[in-house]
Scaffold this motif. Structure first.
Motif, PDB file in Angstrom:
ATOM      1  N   SER A 253       0.804  -1.215   0.000  1.00 47.04           N
ATOM      2  CA  SER A 253       0.000   0.000   0.000  1.00 47.04           C
ATOM      3  C   SER A 253       0.846   1.278   0.000  1.00 47.04           C
ATOM      4  O   SER A 253       0.305   2.358  -0.191  1.00 47.04           O
ATOM      5  N   ALA A 254       2.127   1.170   0.219  1.00 46.69           N
ATOM      6  CA  ALA A 254       2.993   2.350   0.171  1.00 46.69           C
ATOM      7  C   ALA A 254       3.466   2.566  -1.260  1.00 46.69           C
ATOM      8  O   ALA A 254       3.390   1.663  -2.098  1.00 46.69           O
ATOM      9  N   VAL A 255       3.961   3.769  -1.536  1.00 51.74           N
ATOM     10  CA  VAL A 255       4.369   4.118  -2.894  1.00 51.74           C
ATOM     11  C   VAL A 255       5.782   4.671  -2.869  1.00 51.74           C
ATOM     12  O   VAL A 255       6.132   5.481  -2.017  1.00 51.74           O
ATOM     13  N   HIS A 256       6.583   4.217  -3.817  1.00 53.12           N
ATOM     14  CA  HIS A 256       7.935   4.717  -4.041  1.00 53.12           C
ATOM     15  C   HIS A 256       7.911   5.439  -5.386  1.00 53.12           C
ATOM     16  O   HIS A 256       7.734   4.808  -6.419  1.00 53.12           O
TER      17      HIS A 256
ATOM     18  N   GLN B 276       1.543   7.326   4.161  1.00 51.44           N
ATOM     19  CA  GLN B 276       0.707   7.935   5.186  1.00 51.44           C
ATOM     20  C   GLN B 276      -0.680   7.287   5.247  1.00 51.44           C
ATOM     21  O   GLN B 276      -1.241   7.128   6.310  1.00 51.44           O
ATOM     22  N   PHE B 277      -1.213   6.909   4.103  1.00 49.78           N
ATOM     23  CA  PHE B 277      -2.565   6.369   4.032  1.00 49.78           C
ATOM     24  C   PHE B 277      -2.551   4.852   3.900  1.00 49.78           C
ATOM     25  O   PHE B 277      -1.541   4.260   3.534  1.00 49.78           O
ATOM     26  N   ARG B 278      -3.682   4.225   4.157  1.00 53.54           N
ATOM     27  CA  ARG B 278      -3.792   2.776   4.013  1.00 53.54           C
ATOM     28  C   ARG B 278      -4.118   2.376   2.586  1.00 53.54           C
ATOM     29  O   ARG B 278      -4.024   1.207   2.229  1.00 53.54           O
TER      30      ARG B 278
ATOM     31  N   ASN C  29      -1.958   7.120  -1.414  1.00 51.79           N
ATOM     32  CA  ASN C  29      -0.513   7.298  -1.285  1.00 51.79           C
ATOM     33  C   ASN C  29       0.100   7.755  -2.600  1.00 51.79           C
ATOM     34  O   ASN C  29       1.014   8.581  -2.609  1.00 51.79           O
ATOM     35  N   ARG C  30      -0.392   7.232  -3.726  1.00 51.30           N
ATOM     36  CA  ARG C  30       0.097   7.652  -5.040  1.00 51.30           C
ATOM     37  C   ARG C  30      -0.210   9.135  -5.253  1.00 51.30           C
ATOM     38  O   ARG C  30       0.656   9.903  -5.681  1.00 51.30           O
ATOM     39  N   ASP C  31      -1.435   9.541  -4.928  1.00 50.58           N
ATOM     40  CA  ASP C  31      -1.812  10.946  -5.085  1.00 50.58           C
ATOM     41  C   ASP C  31      -0.983  11.848  -4.167  1.00 50.58           C
ATOM     42  O   ASP C  31      -0.579  12.941  -4.568  1.00 50.58           O
ATOM     43  N   ALA C  32      -0.726  11.395  -2.947  1.00 56.85           N
ATOM     44  CA  ALA C  32       0.075  12.182  -2.007  1.00 56.85           C
ATOM     45  C   ALA C  32       1.512  12.342  -2.517  1.00 56.85           C
ATOM     46  O   ALA C  32       2.098  13.421  -2.421  1.00 56.85           O
TER      47      ALA C  32
END
Length: 137
Positions: free
Chosen positions: A35-38, A76-78, A83-86
């Motif tokens: 769920s996290a984005v790099h 930050q988000f689940r 997370n991609r948008d952030a």
């Protein structure tokens, strides 16, 4: 397209977004989902104007590698989409800061009155310090 401001935008093909597992505590499902984005953005190969590239590379930012690649990690988000948008918004904010042309500082001289005030303050402080000396009887 990632819209930076009214006259600047980036094609999403120049931005590499990879889903990774988020760090930290979480529920049972968090250990199975990515769920996290790099986010990786190569400044030198981008379609940004040259002056924006130079200002971006000149910044002392820990997200910018020596190779000129911006790396942003968003967890930050689940939700993967949030997370991609952030991450994209943080990249846009970084580029917005580099797109702003800094104001040139005009060198000024101190006024005559400010010079006089400074000297008067120095003499007043000196007088106070001499009065602090030892008392001779």
């Amino acid at each position: 397209m990632l819209v930076i401001d009214t006259r600047l935008s980036l094609p999403l093909s120049e931005i590499e977004v990879v889903a990774i597992r988020a760090q930290g505590a979480g529920g049972q499902n968090i250990h199975k989902t990515a769920s996290a984005v790099h986010l990786r953005f190569d400044v030198l190969r981008s379609s940004l104007p040259d002056e924006v590239k130079q200002r971006l590379l000149a910044r002392a930012d820990r997200r910018l590698s020596k190779d000129g690649v911006v790396v942003i990690k968003a967890q930050q988000f689940r939700s993967l989409d949030q997370n991609r948008d952030a991450a994209l918004e943080r990249l846009a904010e970084l580029i917005r800061g580099a797109a702003r042309v800094p104001r040139v500082r005009k060198a000024t001289k101190p006024t005559l009155a400010s010079k006089r005030r400074r000297v008067d303050d120095k003499t007043r402080r000196g007088r106070i310090k001499t009065l602090r000396g030892s008392v001779d009887d």
